[in-house]
Motif scaffolding. Structure first.
Motif, PDB file in Angstrom:
ATOM      1  N   SER A 101      -6.360   2.090  -5.178  1.00 33.31           N
ATOM      2  CA  SER A 101      -6.615   0.621  -4.393  1.00 33.31           C
ATOM      3  C   SER A 101      -6.577  -0.370  -5.531  1.00 33.31           C
ATOM      4  N   THR A 104      -3.930  -3.506  -4.683  1.00 31.88           N
ATOM      5  CA  THR A 104      -4.570  -4.922  -4.486  1.00 31.88           C
ATOM      6  C   THR A 104      -3.769  -5.717  -5.371  1.00 31.88           C
ATOM      7  N   THR A 159     -13.067   1.230  -2.942  1.00 32.74           N
ATOM      8  CA  THR A 159     -12.804  -0.036  -3.710  1.00 32.74           C
ATOM      9  C   THR A 159     -12.352   0.335  -5.295  1.00 32.74           C
ATOM     10  N   SER A 210      -8.603   4.532   0.468  1.00 39.73           N
ATOM     11  CA  SER A 210      -8.195   3.597  -0.633  1.00 39.73           C
ATOM     12  C   SER A 210      -8.077   2.254   0.249  1.00 39.73           C
ATOM     13  N   SER A 211      -7.474   1.269  -0.456  1.00 42.30           N
ATOM     14  CA  SER A 211      -7.009   0.172   0.487  1.00 42.30           C
ATOM     15  C   SER A 211      -5.474   0.013   0.788  1.00 42.30           C
ATOM     16  N   GLY A 249       0.759  -1.132   0.007  1.00 45.88           N
ATOM     17  CA  GLY A 249      -0.057  -0.010   0.081  1.00 45.88           C
ATOM     18  C   GLY A 249       0.844   1.336  -0.045  1.00 45.88           C
TER      19      GLY A 249
END
Length: 270
Positions: A217, A221, A212, A194-195, A73
């Protein structure tokens, strides 16, 4: 205001030479202010320390250690930070009259903007190397093949390339360093929503949807999958097709903002 000289089509070799010359100008400018460049490169490292060690104990990573979730991340976040640095750089050149002087020279628009983009990519390669080394020092490790690790780096640089053109356009649009502060303020919500730091499924439903589908993100991911690191646990199309989205989002941003940047640069003397 200086009127740019009449432009004529130039051979590709000249365009490449101009691009290399302008890239070198930016790199030499950075060499003259090493402290600010170093601080910019080390800032993501400080964020790793803060989130990994200060807040990390309270974080629950899906399927593994939080540091293994955090580092990919933060690699993606490092690419986002290039947007604000590009905006500041472009507005500073405009405010000092450097952009106008370059426009008066027999240099193509392609070379001027490509030189900025190339210099930024070189800077991001250094930043990625520092962040990867930091991750390895704090115990993070890729669990897949070297080829997949290189693919992850490629996706990160692809995202940075897209953000570079967003930054060039906004810098040319805003023109003054003071107005660039607004972009710096907006970068943080984009990054945190965000992730990059937490799984989106821990957020309220409406924030979950935004996080998502955030381009950041998608890349975070995707590289977690390629590195073999823990990712967020929720299913759904975006999570299952993260690599495709990590390729598509930067392409969309580039298609939109590269032509806008070229048009804005040509309109400066209007």
């Amino acid at each position: 205001m200086t009127t740019p000289s009449t432009r004529h089509p130039r051979p590709h070799a000249d365009v490449l030479r101009d691009t290399a010359t302008l890239t070198g100008r930016i790199l030499r400018h950075w060499r003259g202010r090493p402290v600010s460049i170093l601080l910019g490169l080390l800032f993501p490292v400080l964020m790793v320390v803060m989130f990994g060690y200060i807040f990390g104990g309270a974080m629950a990573a899906p399927g593994g250690k939080y540091m293994d979730f955090l580092i990919p991340g933060m690699l993606a976040m490092t690419m986002l930070f290039g947007l604000e640095s590009m905006v500041v750089s472009v507005t500073n050149d405009t405010a000092k009259g450097i952009t106008e002087r370059i426009r008066s020279m027999p240099i193509t628009t392609t070379a001027v903007l490509a030189g900025r983009s190339a210099a930024d990519i070189l800077n991001s390669v250094v930043g990625l190397a520092i962040m990867i080394a930091t991750g390895l020092l704090v115990g993070w490790a890729p669990n897949r093949s070297l080829l997949q690790a290189l693919a992850s780096v490629g996706l990160l640089l692809w995202l940075r390339f897209a953000f570079t053109w967003v930054g060039i356009y906004l810098g040319l649009l805003l023109k003054t360093p003071e107005s660039a502060v607004a972009v710096q303020v907006l970068v943080w919500p984009v990054g945190f929503l965000s992730s990059a730091f937490v799984s989106p499924d821990t957020m309220p439903a409406w924030l979950d949807a935004i996080a998502t589908w955030n381009p950041l993100s998608a890349t975070a991911t995707a590289i977690r999958e390629l590195f073999g690191n823990p990712s967020w646990s929720a299913g759904g199309w975006a999570n299952q097709h993260s690599i495709m989205l990590a390729l598509a989002w930067p392409a969309v941003l580039t298609v939109i903002f590269l032509p806008l940047a070229v048009r804005q640069y040509r309109a400066l003397a209007a």
